[in-house]
Design an enzyme around this catalytic site. Sequence first.
Site, PDB file in Angstrom:
ATOM      1  N   LYS A  81      -5.410 -11.211  -6.423  1.00  0.00           N
ATOM      2  CA  LYS A  81      -6.637 -11.451  -5.671  1.00  0.00           C
ATOM      3  C   LYS A  81      -7.697 -10.406  -6.031  1.00  0.00           C
ATOM      4  CE  LYS A  81      -6.000  -8.801  -1.412  1.00  0.00           C
ATOM      5  NZ  LYS A  81      -6.095  -8.829   0.047  1.00  0.00           N
ATOM      6  N   LYS A 111     -11.571  -4.611  -4.085  1.00  0.00           N
ATOM      7  CA  LYS A 111     -12.593  -3.563  -4.171  1.00  0.00           C
ATOM      8  C   LYS A 111     -12.081  -2.334  -4.906  1.00  0.00           C
ATOM      9  CE  LYS A 111     -13.311  -3.619   0.372  1.00  0.00           C
ATOM     10  NZ  LYS A 111     -13.858  -3.272   1.703  1.00  0.00           N
ATOM     11  N   LYS A 148       0.806  -1.217   0.000  1.00  0.00           N
ATOM     12  CA  LYS A 148       0.000   0.000   0.000  1.00  0.00           C
ATOM     13  C   LYS A 148       0.842   1.271   0.000  1.00  0.00           C
ATOM     14  CE  LYS A 148      -4.107  -2.076   2.044  1.00  0.00           C
ATOM     15  NZ  LYS A 148      -5.097  -2.061   3.146  1.00  0.00           N
TER      16      LYS A 148
END
Length: 326
Positions: free
Chosen positions: A192, A195, A111
Amino acid sequence: MKRVFSGVQPTGNIHIGNYLGALRQFVELQNDHECIYCIVDEHAITLPQDPKELRKHILDVAALYLAIGVDPQKSIVFVQSDVPAHAELSWILTCNSYTGELFRMTQFKSKSQNKESAPAGLLMYPVLMAADILLYDTDVVPVGNDQKQHIELTRDLAIRVNNTRKKTFVVPEGRFMKEGARIMALDDPTQKMSKSAENIHSRISLLDDDNKIKKSIMKATTDSEGIIRFDPENKPGISNLLNIYSVFSGRPVAELEAAYEGKGYGDFKKDLVQVTIEALTPIRERFNEIRYSEELPLILKDGAERANAIAVRTLARVKNVFGLGF
């Protein structure tokens, strides 16, 4: 009964990867465990959020908890920021954490994109997660496989404190999804399902309408071989679709391989569309009943009161062993 704790961030519509990886366990566990399920809004603000959208998503996730089958009579459902002890315990655990172990967290590396400077909240995210879990003397934490490293840190922190401050914390165990149930992105089955992915057809969200579900599945990446065979290394696309079909239908992958022997990807995808719609329609209908009802805020208020009653006792015990307060 053993106590269960888990939580979901209110950062957009929950997709089937979240559901099959963790949320479905919530419902399974509540019949023979004491379950506490949180909407972790303080985790969400590790990255910038629009306040109106964040409040909307908090209620969306709460309604989805109930729509998938979480029973507020059996389980505690509440919003993290409504229980101040989460933040207070997080600071105590921060003082017992090391920067080295936090910088090694793979999610932080991902991130922060390995930038020289990143929001401090991203670095401290797993410590707040540890506080969430340890605050409730949790025995079992149902989460996706991507959270294994965070669960290990939680256990390490609990053991570290216990070794110097008596037996302060219960050391929790992770409960991870079954092998083969990890759901990958439909457009890139090596990643994966997410969202935040730009391509909306990379995922199927629990509230997607039938047309969106159909488009996403029919667009899903497969391969040129044309044989329906489970082989994650050489056929990641069709293997991912087989996983989704298997979990939603309850049919083993081997049975599906046999059933579609000699058939093409088109027929397989059309059937998968139907199976997925049948699985998600009751969730969407229940969500629409609950989301704007007067019942939802009352459930969250009651849940916060019940969670707080547990949290303040744990925090008082922790503060006492650290010599905080009088």
